[in-house]
Design an enzyme around this catalytic site. Structure first.
Site, PDB file in Angstrom:
ATOM      1  N   ASP A   5       0.871  -1.176   0.000  1.00 47.77           N
ATOM      2  CA  ASP A   5       0.000   0.000   0.000  1.00 47.77           C
ATOM      3  C   ASP A   5       0.912   1.231   0.000  1.00 47.77           C
ATOM      4  O   ASP A   5       1.571   1.504   0.995  1.00 47.77           O
ATOM      5  CB  ASP A   5      -0.906  -0.041   1.232  1.00 47.77           C
ATOM      6  CG  ASP A   5      -1.715   1.227   1.410  1.00 47.77           C
ATOM      7  OD1 ASP A   5      -1.971   1.930   0.413  1.00 47.77           O
ATOM      8  OD2 ASP A   5      -2.112   1.522   2.562  1.00 47.77           O
ATOM      9  N   ILE A   6       0.932   1.950  -1.122  1.00 47.70           N
ATOM     10  CA  ILE A   6       1.879   3.042  -1.292  1.00 47.70           C
ATOM     11  C   ILE A   6       1.189   4.385  -1.082  1.00 47.70           C
ATOM     12  O   ILE A   6       0.229   4.720  -1.785  1.00 47.70           O
ATOM     13  CB  ILE A   6       2.513   2.995  -2.702  1.00 47.70           C
ATOM     14  CG1 ILE A   6       3.185   1.638  -2.928  1.00 47.70           C
ATOM     15  CG2 ILE A   6       3.526   4.125  -2.864  1.00 47.70           C
ATOM     16  CD1 ILE A   6       3.601   1.406  -4.367  1.00 47.70           C
ATOM     17  N   GLY A   7       1.691   5.132  -0.122  1.00 43.20           N
ATOM     18  CA  GLY A   7       1.160   6.462   0.155  1.00 43.20           C
ATOM     19  C   GLY A   7       2.126   7.532  -0.316  1.00 43.20           C
ATOM     20  O   GLY A   7       3.030   7.272  -1.100  1.00 43.20           O
ATOM     21  N   ALA A  11       5.543   3.531   2.204  1.00 40.34           N
ATOM     22  CA  ALA A  11       4.954   2.350   1.576  1.00 40.34           C
ATOM     23  C   ALA A  11       4.830   1.289   2.661  1.00 40.34           C
ATOM     24  O   ALA A  11       5.796   1.016   3.377  1.00 40.34           O
ATOM     25  CB  ALA A  11       5.811   1.855   0.427  1.00 40.34           C
ATOM     26  N   TYR A  68     -20.371   7.435  -5.591  1.00 39.91           N
ATOM     27  CA  TYR A  68     -19.421   8.399  -5.028  1.00 39.91           C
ATOM     28  C   TYR A  68     -18.364   8.732  -6.074  1.00 39.91           C
ATOM     29  O   TYR A  68     -17.753   7.838  -6.669  1.00 39.91           O
ATOM     30  CB  TYR A  68     -18.768   7.791  -3.788  1.00 39.91           C
ATOM     31  CG  TYR A  68     -17.907   8.726  -2.962  1.00 39.91           C
ATOM     32  CD1 TYR A  68     -18.348   9.185  -1.729  1.00 39.91           C
ATOM     33  CD2 TYR A  68     -16.647   9.110  -3.391  1.00 39.91           C
ATOM     34  CE1 TYR A  68     -17.546  10.021  -0.949  1.00 39.91           C
ATOM     35  CE2 TYR A  68     -15.843   9.943  -2.631  1.00 39.91           C
ATOM     36  CZ  TYR A  68     -16.302  10.398  -1.412  1.00 39.91           C
ATOM     37  OH  TYR A  68     -15.507  11.212  -0.647  1.00 39.91           O
ATOM     38  N   ILE A  73      -8.398   4.942  -4.008  1.00 44.07           N
ATOM     39  CA  ILE A  73      -8.156   3.507  -4.104  1.00 44.07           C
ATOM     40  C   ILE A  73      -7.945   2.877  -2.736  1.00 44.07           C
ATOM     41  O   ILE A  73      -8.298   1.710  -2.521  1.00 44.07           O
ATOM     42  CB  ILE A  73      -6.951   3.210  -5.031  1.00 44.07           C
ATOM     43  CG1 ILE A  73      -6.782   1.700  -5.241  1.00 44.07           C
ATOM     44  CG2 ILE A  73      -5.674   3.842  -4.493  1.00 44.07           C
ATOM     45  CD1 ILE A  73      -7.994   1.010  -5.825  1.00 44.07           C
ATOM     46  N   ASP A  74      -7.388   3.617  -1.781  1.00 42.30           N
ATOM     47  CA  ASP A  74      -7.216   3.072  -0.435  1.00 42.30           C
ATOM     48  C   ASP A  74      -8.572   2.822   0.219  1.00 42.30           C
ATOM     49  O   ASP A  74      -8.783   1.787   0.863  1.00 42.30           O
ATOM     50  CB  ASP A  74      -6.347   3.983   0.432  1.00 42.30           C
ATOM     51  CG  ASP A  74      -6.736   5.444   0.366  1.00 42.30           C
ATOM     52  OD1 ASP A  74      -7.616   5.821  -0.438  1.00 42.30           O
ATOM     53  OD2 ASP A  74      -6.169   6.246   1.137  1.00 42.30           O
ATOM     54  N   ARG A  75      -9.516   3.743   0.024  1.00 45.19           N
ATOM     55  CA  ARG A  75     -10.859   3.551   0.580  1.00 45.19           C
ATOM     56  C   ARG A  75     -11.588   2.419  -0.145  1.00 45.19           C
ATOM     57  O   ARG A  75     -12.312   1.631   0.478  1.00 45.19           O
ATOM     58  CB  ARG A  75     -11.660   4.852   0.494  1.00 45.19           C
ATOM     59  CG  ARG A  75     -11.122   5.950   1.400  1.00 45.19           C
ATOM     60  CD  ARG A  75     -11.769   7.294   1.124  1.00 45.19           C
ATOM     61  NE  ARG A  75     -13.169   7.328   1.522  1.00 45.19           N
ATOM     62  CZ  ARG A  75     -13.989   8.355   1.273  1.00 45.19           C
ATOM     63  NH1 ARG A  75     -13.532   9.409   0.612  1.00 45.19           N
ATOM     64  NH2 ARG A  75     -15.239   8.312   1.681  1.00 45.19           N
TER      65      ARG A  75
END
Length: 207
Positions: A5-7, A11, A68, A73-75
């Protein structure tokens, strides 16, 4: 299987049941021989990885029933793992999303606890405090430090209560475990986003 999961700052890597974090600077040189399945909100990283055959971007494979607009993509990945209930991802921002019968009904975003504390600090140096993690919400505070903690936490709790309407609430993110303590129907799941990614890979048979 390696999931990532890359923010914008870090990461987060999930491998063999263990979670580790790498700064984005160090992640620029992250290499593995096996495939890495990832989601990312970091545009520069996306560009860097798009031609790397070892990295598989899961975002194009996700499908979720919602009207929505611009759902991150995280949500989406968090919601994908839950058919029914409320998902609270408590990080720098707190996102609250509602799922019913596999349909995303909508959600909202409020500042996270750390960001709210910074707001008080910006008002006055005298209001620079650490959150009281033992704050009680059933009585009015009698000192400023507790008043700030109360003022941050109680509105968040009341908002989640109002939205959840007694549904199960799935908490994740850095402050998720803390917030889950205020709810009898709260479930803390540190790897919720990775459950959504695993579910997608299995259902779509992504190799």
């Amino acid at each position: 299987m390696i999931l990532c999961d890359i923010g914008n700052t870090n990461a987060t890597i999930f491998e063999d049941g263990k979670i580790s974090k790498i700064s984005i600077d160090k992640f620029q040189n992250f290499k593995r021989n096996e495939k890495i399945y990832y989601i990312s909100v970091n545009d520069s990283i996306n560009q860097k990885l798009q031609n790397d055959k070892n990295f598989v971007n899961l975002e194009p494979f996700f499908e979720i029933d919602t009207i929505y607009k611009t759902l991150g993509i995280d949500r989406i990945a968090n919601c994908y793992s839950i058919d029914e209930g409320v998902i609270v991802d408590a990080g720098s921002a707190i996102t609250i999303d509602v799922m019913a019968n596999k349909m995303h009904l909508g959600g909202c975003i409020v500042p996270g606890i750390s960001q709210s504390l910074k707001t008080y600090e910006n008002i006055s140096s005298r209001l620079k405090i650490a959150l009281n993690s033992q704050i009680q919400l059933d009585a009015l505070p009698q000192k400023t430090a507790d008043a700030i903690s109360y003022g941050i936490v109680k509105p968040i709790v009341l908002l989640i209560e109002n939205i959840s309407n007694n549904s199960k609430i799935y908490f994740t993110g850095g402050d998720g475990e803390f917030l889950s303590r205020f709810f009898k129907n709260g479930i803390y799941d540190r790897i919720l986003i990775f459950r959504g990614m695993q579910k997608l890979i299995e259902e779509k048979e992504i190799l």
